[in-house]
Design a protein around this motif. Structure first.
Motif, mmCIF file in Angstrom:
data_model
loop_
_atom_site.group_PDB
_atom_site.id
_atom_site.type_symbol
_atom_site.label_atom_id
_atom_site.label_comp_id
_atom_site.label_asym_id
_atom_site.label_seq_id
_atom_site.Cartn_x
_atom_site.Cartn_y
_atom_site.Cartn_z
ATOM 1 N N ALA A 107 4.505 5.534 2.028
ATOM 2 C CA ALA A 107 4.611 6.974 2.247
ATOM 3 C C ALA A 107 5.101 7.286 3.661
ATOM 4 O O ALA A 107 5.742 8.310 3.883
ATOM 5 C CB ALA A 107 3.264 7.644 2.000
ATOM 6 N N ARG A 108 4.815 6.408 4.620
ATOM 7 C CA ARG A 108 5.253 6.637 6.002
ATOM 8 C C ARG A 108 6.733 6.352 6.193
ATOM 9 O O ARG A 108 7.335 6.806 7.154
ATOM 10 C CB ARG A 108 4.454 5.731 6.956
ATOM 11 C CG ARG A 108 3.040 6.176 7.179
ATOM 12 C CD ARG A 108 2.430 5.431 8.345
ATOM 13 N NE ARG A 108 2.571 3.996 8.218
ATOM 14 C CZ ARG A 108 1.589 3.168 7.881
ATOM 15 N NH1 ARG A 108 0.393 3.631 7.633
ATOM 16 N NH2 ARG A 108 1.795 1.877 7.803
ATOM 17 N N ASP A 143 11.609 8.718 -3.326
ATOM 18 C CA ASP A 143 10.598 8.284 -4.292
ATOM 19 C C ASP A 143 11.113 7.113 -5.124
ATOM 20 O O ASP A 143 10.368 6.198 -5.449
ATOM 21 C CB ASP A 143 10.199 9.441 -5.206
ATOM 22 C CG ASP A 143 9.416 10.516 -4.474
ATOM 23 O OD1 ASP A 143 8.788 10.186 -3.432
ATOM 24 O OD2 ASP A 143 9.429 11.674 -4.936
ATOM 25 N N HIS A 144 12.376 7.161 -5.469
ATOM 26 C CA HIS A 144 12.980 6.064 -6.239
ATOM 27 C C HIS A 144 12.881 4.755 -5.463
ATOM 28 O O HIS A 144 12.536 3.708 -6.010
ATOM 29 C CB HIS A 144 14.436 6.400 -6.546
ATOM 30 C CG HIS A 144 15.161 5.337 -7.318
ATOM 31 N ND1 HIS A 144 15.141 4.014 -6.989
ATOM 32 C CD2 HIS A 144 15.924 5.411 -8.430
ATOM 33 C CE1 HIS A 144 15.860 3.313 -7.836
ATOM 34 N NE2 HIS A 144 16.347 4.136 -8.718
ATOM 35 N N PRO A 175 0.815 -1.214 0.000
ATOM 36 C CA PRO A 175 0.000 0.000 0.000
ATOM 37 C C PRO A 175 0.848 1.263 0.000
ATOM 38 O O PRO A 175 1.839 1.375 0.704
ATOM 39 C CB PRO A 175 -0.800 -0.109 1.298
ATOM 40 C CG PRO A 175 -0.749 -1.548 1.657
ATOM 41 C CD PRO A 175 0.528 -2.083 1.109
ATOM 42 N N ALA A 176 0.408 2.204 -0.815
ATOM 43 C CA ALA A 176 1.135 3.468 -0.939
ATOM 44 C C ALA A 176 1.193 4.195 0.398
ATOM 45 O O ALA A 176 2.186 4.852 0.702
ATOM 46 C CB ALA A 176 0.473 4.330 -2.009
ATOM 47 N N SER A 195 10.959 1.279 -6.335
ATOM 48 C CA SER A 195 11.693 0.004 -6.325
ATOM 49 C C SER A 195 11.007 -1.021 -5.441
ATOM 50 O O SER A 195 10.897 -2.192 -5.802
ATOM 51 C CB SER A 195 13.121 0.214 -5.845
ATOM 52 O OG SER A 195 13.828 1.011 -6.745
ATOM 53 N N CYS A 196 10.545 -0.576 -4.257
ATOM 54 C CA CYS A 196 9.829 -1.487 -3.355
ATOM 55 C C CYS A 196 8.567 -2.003 -4.026
ATOM 56 O O CYS A 196 8.257 -3.190 -3.959
ATOM 57 C CB CYS A 196 9.477 -0.783 -2.042
ATOM 58 S SG CYS A 196 10.861 -0.583 -0.923
#
Length: 155
Positions: free
Chosen positions: A27-28, A33-34, A22-23, A38-39
């Motif tokens: 985000a936490r 961002d890269h 989940p984004a 990748s994750c």
């Protein structure tokens, strides 16, 4: 993308899917961002691989730490041998997959690093260096010479 959740019985909450990390969870994390992309790609690759190589059923892969560890180890081996990815790339993928399991509330799968350690093995002294150390210890006294000799002889 392959759907890995199975329908749940009526009236029970649906089980989480392995679709994507989940984004909100990514985000936490204090990552770039890269690294987030990748994750996400690592999890997508893992999810796409699972239906073809799954030795454990879905419930085990997302609830049993041992089954999760075995599955992730198999995927690691797949990335190294079949896909022939570089060890650092494989380690990055393992980090993304570990985050997936953290999101599920499970411990990280116990998978060793693919990249060789950055630490080099200790180097032994050359023969003339050993002789210099022994001679210096002998000049300092019998006790020092005995201690250095003992250390040298014990490896």
């Amino acid at each position: 993308m392959t759907q890995l959740s199975t329908p749940s019985a009526p009236g029970t909450p649906s089980r989480p899917t392995l679709q994507k990390l989940p984004a909100a969870h990514l985000a936490r994390l204090p990552i770039s961002d890269h690294t987030r992309r990748s994750c996400g790609q690592a999890v997508t690759g893992f999810v796409d691989w699972l239906p073809f190589r799954l030795k454990h059923d879905y419930d085990q892969v997302v609830t049993d730490p041992i089954a999760a560890t075995h599955t992730v180890r198999d995927y690691r081996r797949h990335l190294l041998t079949r896909r022939r990815l570089k060890p650092k790339t494989v380690d990055a993928a393992m980090t993304g997959i570990a985050n997936l399991y953290l999101w599920f509330g499970m411990p990280r799968p116990d998978v060793r690093s693919a990249a060789p350690s950055r630490r080099n093995a200790p180097q032994s002294l050359a023969e003339d260096q050993v002789r210099d150390v022994l001679r210096a210890a002998e000049r300092r006294g019998v006790r020092d010479h005995a201690l250095v000799n003992l250390l040298h002889a014990s490896g």
